[in-house]
Design an enzyme around this catalytic site. Structure first.
Site, PDB file in Angstrom:
ATOM      1  N   LYS A   1     -12.616  -0.896   6.443  1.00  0.00           N
ATOM      2  CA  LYS A   1     -11.960  -1.808   7.388  1.00  0.00           C
ATOM      3  C   LYS A   1     -12.563  -1.631   8.790  1.00  0.00           C
ATOM      4  O   LYS A   1     -13.258  -2.506   9.259  1.00  0.00           O
ATOM      5  CB  LYS A   1     -10.451  -1.586   7.404  1.00  0.00           C
TER       6      LYS A   1
ATOM      7  N   TRP B   1       0.826  -1.207   0.000  1.00  0.00           N
ATOM      8  CA  TRP B   1       0.000   0.000   0.000  1.00  0.00           C
ATOM      9  C   TRP B   1       0.859   1.254   0.000  1.00  0.00           C
ATOM     10  O   TRP B   1       0.580   2.206  -0.741  1.00  0.00           O
ATOM     11  CB  TRP B   1      -0.985   0.014   1.165  1.00  0.00           C
TER      12      TRP B   1
ATOM     13  N   ASP C   1      -1.471   7.064   5.788  1.00  0.00           N
ATOM     14  CA  ASP C   1      -2.560   6.198   5.369  1.00  0.00           C
ATOM     15  C   ASP C   1      -2.908   5.298   6.561  1.00  0.00           C
ATOM     16  O   ASP C   1      -2.108   4.458   6.955  1.00  0.00           O
ATOM     17  CB  ASP C   1      -2.102   5.365   4.160  1.00  0.00           C
TER      18      ASP C   1
HETATM   19  C1  PLP Z   1      -7.624  -1.007   1.754  1.00  0.00           C
HETATM   20  C2  PLP Z   1      -6.469  -0.095   1.766  1.00  0.00           C
HETATM   21  C3  PLP Z   1      -6.261   0.875   0.778  1.00  0.00           C
HETATM   22  C4  PLP Z   1      -7.157   1.015  -0.436  1.00  0.00           C
HETATM   23  O1  PLP Z   1      -8.340   1.581  -0.119  1.00  0.00           O
HETATM   24  P1  PLP Z   1      -9.395   1.922  -1.290  1.00  0.00           P
HETATM   25  O2  PLP Z   1     -10.551   2.420  -0.474  1.00  0.00           O
HETATM   26  O3  PLP Z   1      -9.672   0.670  -2.022  1.00  0.00           O
HETATM   27  O4  PLP Z   1      -8.806   2.960  -2.145  1.00  0.00           O
HETATM   28  C5  PLP Z   1      -5.183   1.717   0.904  1.00  0.00           C
HETATM   29  N1  PLP Z   1      -4.341   1.621   1.945  1.00  0.00           N
HETATM   30  C6  PLP Z   1      -4.496   0.700   2.901  1.00  0.00           C
HETATM   31  C7  PLP Z   1      -3.525   0.638   4.035  1.00  0.00           C
HETATM   32  C8  PLP Z   1      -5.567  -0.190   2.848  1.00  0.00           C
HETATM   33  O5  PLP Z   1      -5.735  -1.109   3.803  1.00  0.00           O
END
Ligand code: PLP
Length: 360
Positions: A196, A102, A172
């Protein structure tokens, strides 16, 4: 009927109480005789919902006054572009720490908008550990330092906020926000896709320090411009109203469950148990450095990958859903976000012990 224990990495399990409340109100929300999905986002009731959800969210995370909270769309992936567009010019540099796929994707997208300096890269160790912050090569003039606090696929997580740069930290937190208390003051910007720990897919939370609101490039699309969205209370255009509503119910549920301190204790204990079970067996293994093992996503492999298919099939029959690992890592992955009760982890451990006894 009992519901499955859902170990999906995302979109992930929602608390059953939240789903039941949403079902109960689906046809008649707030005595409107309408669904929350069918009313104007400009109406009094929805504006109240939006304000209330932000209040509860701020309370949970103890967000200081000088941070804005935005409810946006486009997922964390749009933020990979929005962060450079909002915080830096095309000739500027930002530092990125690569601890898994990610953070790597975030850097890859950002490269289209500015100069990316990869300050540290976990790829040399196959992402089983986080490079020691003392070794990070940060840039003096960096506009921000980006990291993914929890890497959802490889299962590494920062358990301390690193202190290595004067640049604002942009994080993030898609798979960790709301799983425990966070010291917001340590960050310039935090973003998270909802699916999540926060709510259904379709809504994205951004927490941004006010002094970072006015740096956006002119060409930044309005819906990704933090100043524009802050001034419009996240309603520059139609927001994802149903996802926002469900996220608001999740915030209330977390509050009723004791808030983020209680969530953190529970999540730590769930993870501790699961890693202990894996480490105690010669049949299952997890390669991640103990100091940075994720509390949220626990990847593990079986001693013989030929048993994977049977493991997945039998676990599903035993009421344990979505344990298949990410294709990049293989094996299994148990995602144990807030909505996974400790009893679900106990059921998984019991199943794993039984499977090992029959095949080990
Ligand atoms: C799931 C996830 C993403 C992607 O999220 P989207 O909503 O599909 O853009 C990005 N970073 C992390 C750490 C994630 O767990």
């Amino acid at each position: 009927m009992e519901r499955m224990y859902n170990f999906s990495p995302g979109p992930a399990a929602l608390p059953t109480a939240v789903l039941e409340q949403a079902r109960g109100e689906l046809l008649d929300w707030q005595n409107t005789d309408l669904s929350v999905m069918e009313v104007s986002h400009r109406g009094k009731l929805f504006i109240e919902l939006a304000a209330q959800s932000e209040t509860t969210f701020r309370e949970l995370l103890d967000i200081p006054e000088h941070y804005k909270v935005l409810f946006l769309q486009g997922g964390a992936t749009l933020q990979f572009a929005a962060v450079p567009l909002n915080l830096a010019g095309p000739d500027d540099t930002a530092d990125y720490v690569n601890t898994g796929n990610w953070s790597k994707k975030a850097a890859g997208e950002a490269e289209r908008f500015l100069n990316v300096n990869v300050a540290a890269d976990g790829v040399d160790r196959n992402y089983v550990t986080i490079p020691d912050p003392a070794t990070w090569q940060v840039t003096d003039e960096a506009k921000y330092l980006h990291l993914a606090v929890n890497e959802t696929v490889v299962g590494v997580e920062f358990h301390q906020v690193p202190e290595v740069s004067d640049a604002p930290l942009a994080a993030d937190m898609s798979s960790t926000l709301l799983s425990r208390p966070v010291d917001i003051n340590r960050f310039g910007l935090i973003y998270a896709g909802a699916q999540k720990n926060i709510g259904p897919a379709g809504i994205t939370v951004v927490i941004v320090r006010e002094d970072l609101l006015d740096r956006a490039r002119l060409e930044t699309p309005s819906v990704t411009n933090y100043r524009v969205m802050a001034d419009a209370d996240s309603m520059f255009n139609t927001p994802p109203t149903f996802a926002w509503y469900v996220a608001g119910l999740v915030f209330q549920w977390i509050k009723q469950e004791g808030g983020l301190a209680a969530m953190g204790e529970r999540n730590q204990e769930k993870a501790r148990k699961l890693y202990a079970g894996i480490d105690a067996s010669g049949f299952y293994s997890n390669p991640v450095d103990h100091r940075c093992r994720s509390w949220m996503n626990v990847p593990f492999t079986l001693v013989d990958p030929k048993l994977d298919t049977e493991f997945l099939q039998k676990s599903a029959e035993a009421g344990l859903a979505n344990l298949k690992g990410h294709r990049l890592v293989g094996g299994m992955r148990a995602s144990i976000y807030n909505a996974m009760p400790e009893a679900g982890v106990d059921a998984l451990l019991a199943f794993m012990a039984d499977f090992e006894a029959r095949h080990g």
